[in-house]
Design an enzyme around this catalytic site. Structure first.
Site, PDB file in Angstrom:
ATOM      1  N   ASN A 171      13.937   1.631  -1.032  1.00  0.00           N
ATOM      2  CA  ASN A 171      15.391   1.865  -1.031  1.00  0.00           C
ATOM      3  C   ASN A 171      15.817   3.057  -0.172  1.00  0.00           C
ATOM      4  OD1 ASN A 171      14.167   3.455  -3.038  1.00  0.00           O
ATOM      5  ND2 ASN A 171      16.088   3.688  -4.124  1.00  0.00           N
ATOM      6  N   GLU A 270       8.202   8.722 -10.514  1.00  0.00           N
ATOM      7  CA  GLU A 270       9.672   8.666 -10.467  1.00  0.00           C
ATOM      8  C   GLU A 270      10.018   7.186 -10.537  1.00  0.00           C
ATOM      9  OE1 GLU A 270      10.403  11.007  -6.901  1.00  0.00           O
ATOM     10  OE2 GLU A 270      10.422  12.833  -8.103  1.00  0.00           O
ATOM     11  N   CYS A 304      18.026   4.814  -7.204  1.00  0.00           N
ATOM     12  CA  CYS A 304      17.595   4.902  -8.610  1.00  0.00           C
ATOM     13  C   CYS A 304      18.618   5.631  -9.455  1.00  0.00           C
ATOM     14  CB  CYS A 304      16.257   5.633  -8.671  1.00  0.00           C
ATOM     15  SG  CYS A 304      16.303   7.224  -7.841  1.00  0.00           S
ATOM     16  N   GLU A 483       9.505  16.628  -9.982  1.00  0.00           N
ATOM     17  CA  GLU A 483       9.240  17.152  -8.641  1.00  0.00           C
ATOM     18  C   GLU A 483      10.478  17.931  -8.226  1.00  0.00           C
ATOM     19  OE1 GLU A 483       7.035  14.816  -5.834  1.00  0.00           O
ATOM     20  OE2 GLU A 483       6.263  13.471  -7.372  1.00  0.00           O
TER      21      GLU A 483
HETATM   22  P1  NAD Z   1       8.003  -1.361  -6.778  1.00  0.00           P
HETATM   23  O1  NAD Z   1       7.477  -0.693  -8.009  1.00  0.00           O
HETATM   24  O2  NAD Z   1       8.020  -2.825  -6.733  1.00  0.00           O
HETATM   25  O3  NAD Z   1       7.154  -0.898  -5.497  1.00  0.00           O
HETATM   26  C1  NAD Z   1       7.019   0.465  -5.159  1.00  0.00           C
HETATM   27  C2  NAD Z   1       5.716   0.642  -4.377  1.00  0.00           C
HETATM   28  O4  NAD Z   1       4.622   0.380  -5.254  1.00  0.00           O
HETATM   29  C3  NAD Z   1       5.558  -0.292  -3.193  1.00  0.00           C
HETATM   30  O5  NAD Z   1       4.967   0.420  -2.149  1.00  0.00           O
HETATM   31  C4  NAD Z   1       4.618  -1.356  -3.734  1.00  0.00           C
HETATM   32  O6  NAD Z   1       3.857  -2.022  -2.745  1.00  0.00           O
HETATM   33  C5  NAD Z   1       3.712  -0.526  -4.634  1.00  0.00           C
HETATM   34  N1  NAD Z   1       3.055  -1.270  -5.706  1.00  0.00           N
HETATM   35  C6  NAD Z   1       3.518  -2.338  -6.390  1.00  0.00           C
HETATM   36  N2  NAD Z   1       2.621  -2.701  -7.344  1.00  0.00           N
HETATM   37  C7  NAD Z   1       1.580  -1.836  -7.259  1.00  0.00           C
HETATM   38  C8  NAD Z   1       0.347  -1.687  -7.956  1.00  0.00           C
HETATM   39  N3  NAD Z   1       0.013  -2.492  -8.959  1.00  0.00           N
HETATM   40  N4  NAD Z   1      -0.485  -0.692  -7.594  1.00  0.00           N
HETATM   41  C9  NAD Z   1      -0.146   0.150  -6.588  1.00  0.00           C
HETATM   42  N5  NAD Z   1       0.997   0.058  -5.882  1.00  0.00           N
HETATM   43  C10 NAD Z   1       1.862  -0.911  -6.220  1.00  0.00           C
HETATM   44  O7  NAD Z   1       9.444  -0.737  -6.546  1.00  0.00           O
HETATM   45  P2  NAD Z   1      10.504  -1.155  -5.428  1.00  0.00           P
HETATM   46  O8  NAD Z   1      11.042  -2.484  -5.771  1.00  0.00           O
HETATM   47  O9  NAD Z   1       9.917  -0.904  -4.095  1.00  0.00           O
HETATM   48  O10 NAD Z   1      11.642  -0.043  -5.654  1.00  0.00           O
HETATM   49  C11 NAD Z   1      12.698  -0.159  -6.538  1.00  0.00           C
HETATM   50  C12 NAD Z   1      12.411   0.588  -7.826  1.00  0.00           C
HETATM   51  O11 NAD Z   1      12.142   1.958  -7.547  1.00  0.00           O
HETATM   52  C13 NAD Z   1      13.584   0.597  -8.785  1.00  0.00           C
HETATM   53  O12 NAD Z   1      13.118   0.382 -10.087  1.00  0.00           O
HETATM   54  C14 NAD Z   1      14.143   2.011  -8.651  1.00  0.00           C
HETATM   55  O13 NAD Z   1      14.856   2.494  -9.783  1.00  0.00           O
HETATM   56  C15 NAD Z   1      12.887   2.795  -8.434  1.00  0.00           C
HETATM   57  N6  NAD Z   1      13.161   4.076  -7.794  1.00  0.00           N
HETATM   58  C16 NAD Z   1      13.044   5.221  -8.534  1.00  0.00           C
HETATM   59  C17 NAD Z   1      13.342   6.449  -7.958  1.00  0.00           C
HETATM   60  C18 NAD Z   1      13.231   7.741  -8.738  1.00  0.00           C
HETATM   61  O14 NAD Z   1      13.277   8.783  -8.111  1.00  0.00           O
HETATM   62  N7  NAD Z   1      13.116   7.698 -10.059  1.00  0.00           N
HETATM   63  C19 NAD Z   1      13.761   6.495  -6.623  1.00  0.00           C
HETATM   64  C20 NAD Z   1      13.871   5.308  -5.908  1.00  0.00           C
HETATM   65  C21 NAD Z   1      13.572   4.099  -6.496  1.00  0.00           C
END
Ligand code: NAD
Length: 502
Positions: A171, A270, A304, A483
């Site tokens: 995102n 996060e 997020c 963080e």
């Molecule tokens: P996601 O969890 O699907 O993927 C994030 C990353 O994790 C990607 O690089 C993906 O390839 C990797 N990944 C997925 N499964 C994995 C596994 N089993 N082992 C290791 N790596 C793995 O998230 P997304 O769809 O890319 O992002 C959206 C989500 O991120 C939303 O839930 C949003 O709220 C959250 N987000 C949180 C913050 C925060 O600061 N709290 C900031 C931005 C986004």
């Protein structure tokens, strides 16, 4: 000075119909291989690049290179020199500003105005802030009386964790990646980053900025791929990775937690959110409507910190819903590069289907649709992109799934409340706990309500106003740890307490 990027479409002068190749970056070299996967432009669904998926052997090589780098020049640098190089990384990002912006826009479909005012400047700022902070970071010391009446001096020294695995979402790709890479490097670690498969470009461009800034080979490595059974899981399971820092979905956090358990790695998580906003009748109405319009729709609701639950005091409920509806309908979805565009597409066809499925569910759960709920029609190539209309519902029960689950699109549910206690109880009735915003001109109430929020970040009369020195993170399903500022330095380093009998 103008720079030419090896992995930048425009700098290479490729004609528009040639697809570029985004490669892994291991031990200071760009490495290709098979298989490849497609990098898709969400604005029109075209493939803009092929991406080399790192296999297990390449992830191993990256981790080995990162480990070796700690034993080489990088491990010997003074804090002052490390900080100077991080400033040079920021300089290199700024010198290629337009390339980073274009890469981010092509990968995410976000408006150019947003990438150039938020994502790329914040990436450079992340390096500058942590470069300055590490130079200022003090050390604890205590003088202790020993049992036999002598004195001892305790002091802590900060040491790097080692090799840090950095796994990030799509995102805010560059912003969130550098938010973790900058403090990790400031503390003297080396990193292997696994950017989202949806947005591989800017992490790869950053490798070029690292080279220019004199970051030694092996310190910053990029492995592309997916999560389970791919580069993401290889990183989390690897015994030579000392820590994992992750931003993404809560359920992915849970999977990573299981995966790191056998090698007992520290994690910083996060995760997702289902953030509430509370709007009191005594708020500055215009400011609250504008603030909530940003909080709900910025980056097509894919932040997020976005508010998906808006609680409005009964006295102004109808008027507020009308005003927010007008804001939603005044947004301009369009080509990301057009100046008037302030709403881009969602990241992917799959994510659009998820958001649309929540619109169908909201209907089944009894929602009143105030505006949106569908897909805009453009009559051109954008109809092959992943756009949705900004959407507002009312009338759902607080137990409805659409009020409980993170949707991650340009959508909110607005509900009325009568008392402060009721508003606080509804806002806190969630398994998530990332952020909240309170809108009131009664500052005493602002403090009182803010302190009752079960979240990591509460804004009063503002939203997404960030000072990078402050703690950032969530409670419950929204994350583990904080963080930001010294919190980052504390995560990315180990403290060795030294006790000397005097
Ligand atoms: P996601 O969890 O699907 O993927 C994030 C990353 O994790 C990607 O690089 C993906 O390839 C990797 N990944 C997925 N499964 C994995 C596994 N089993 N082992 C290791 N790596 C793995 O998230 P997304 O769809 O890319 O992002 C959206 C989500 O991120 C939303 O839930 C949003 O709220 C959250 N987000 C949180 C913050 C925060 O600061 N709290 C900031 C931005 C986004």
């Amino acid at each position: 000075m103008l720079r030419l990027c090896l992995s930048c479409y425009d700098c290479l002068g490729l004609p528009g119909n040639l697809v570029k190749l985004i490669r892994n970056y291991i031990d200071g070299r760009f490495v290709s291989g098979k298989p490849e996967f497609a990098d898709v432009n969400p604005a029109d669904g075209t493939t803009i690049a092929h991406v080399t998926e790192a296999n297990a052997a390449q992830v191993d090589e990256a981790i080995y290179a990162a480990r070796q780098a700690l034993r080489g020049e990088w491990g010997q640098l003074s804090v002052r020199e490390r900080a100077a190089r991080l400033h040079r990384v920021a300089d290199a990002i700024e010198e290629r500003f337009d390339c980073f912006v274009q890469a981010e826009v092509a990968d995410t479909g976000k408006p150019l105005s947003l990438a150039s005012s938020l994502d790329v400047p914040r990436a450079a700022a992340n390096f500058r802030v942590f470069a300055d902070l590490i130079k200022m970071a003090g050390l604890e010391s205590f003088q202790t009386e020993t049992p036999d009446g002598a004195q001892a001096l305790n002091y802590a020294v900060r040491k790097p964790l080692g090799v840090v695995g950095v796994i990030t979402p799509w995102n805010l790709p560059l912003l969130l990646l550098t938010w973790k890479v900058a403090p990790a490097l400031a503390c003297g670690n080396s990193v292997v980053v696994k950017p989202s498969e949806e947005t591989p470009a800017t992490a790869t461009l950053l490798a070029e900025a690292m080279q220019e800034a004199g970051i030694p080979r092996g310190v910053y490595n990029v492995v592309h791929g997916f999560g389970p059974g791919s580069a993401g899981e290889c990183l989390t399971q690897h015994p030579d990775v000392n820590a994992i820092t992750f931003t993404g979905e809560s359920k992915t956090g849970a999977a990573i937690m299981k995966s790191v358990a056998s090698t007992v790695k520290p994690v910083s998580f996060e995760l997702g959110g289902k953030n509430a906003a509370i709007v009191f009748a005594d708020c500055n109405f215009e400011d609250a409507v504008k603030g909530l319009s940003d909080a709900v729709f910025l980056n097509t609701g894919q932040v997020c910190l976005c508010a998906e639950r808006v609680y409005v005091e009964g006295k102004i409920f109808g008027e507020f819903v009308e005003a927010l509806k007008a804001k939603a309908e005044g947004l301009n979805p369009g080509w990301p590069n057009e100046e008037k565009t302030n709403l881009g597409p969602l990241i992917s066809a799959q994510h659009r289907e998820k958001v649309l499925s929540y619109h169908r569910l909201a209907k089944e759960e009894g929602a009143t649709l105030v505006t949106g709920g569908g897909v805009p029609q453009f009559g051109d190539d954008r109809d092959r992109g992943f756009y949705v209309q900004p959407t507002i519902y009312t009338g759902l029960r607080e137990s409805a799934r659409c009020v409980k689950e993170e949707i991650f699109g340009p959508v909110c549910h607005v509900a009325p409340f009568d008392s402060e206690e009721e508003a606080v109880a509804m806002a806190n009735d969630t398994k998530y706990g990332l952020a909240a915003s309170i809108w009131t001109s009664n500052l005493k109430r602002g403090h009182r309500v803010a302190q009752q929020m079960n979240v990591g970040i509460t804004w009063v009369n503002c939203w997404f106003l960030r000072d990078l020195r402050t703690p950032f993170g969530g409670v419950g399903l929204s994350g583990i740890g904080r963080e930001g500022g010294m919190h980052s330095l504390n995560f990315y380093s180990e403290l060795n307490n030294i006790c000397i009998r005097l």
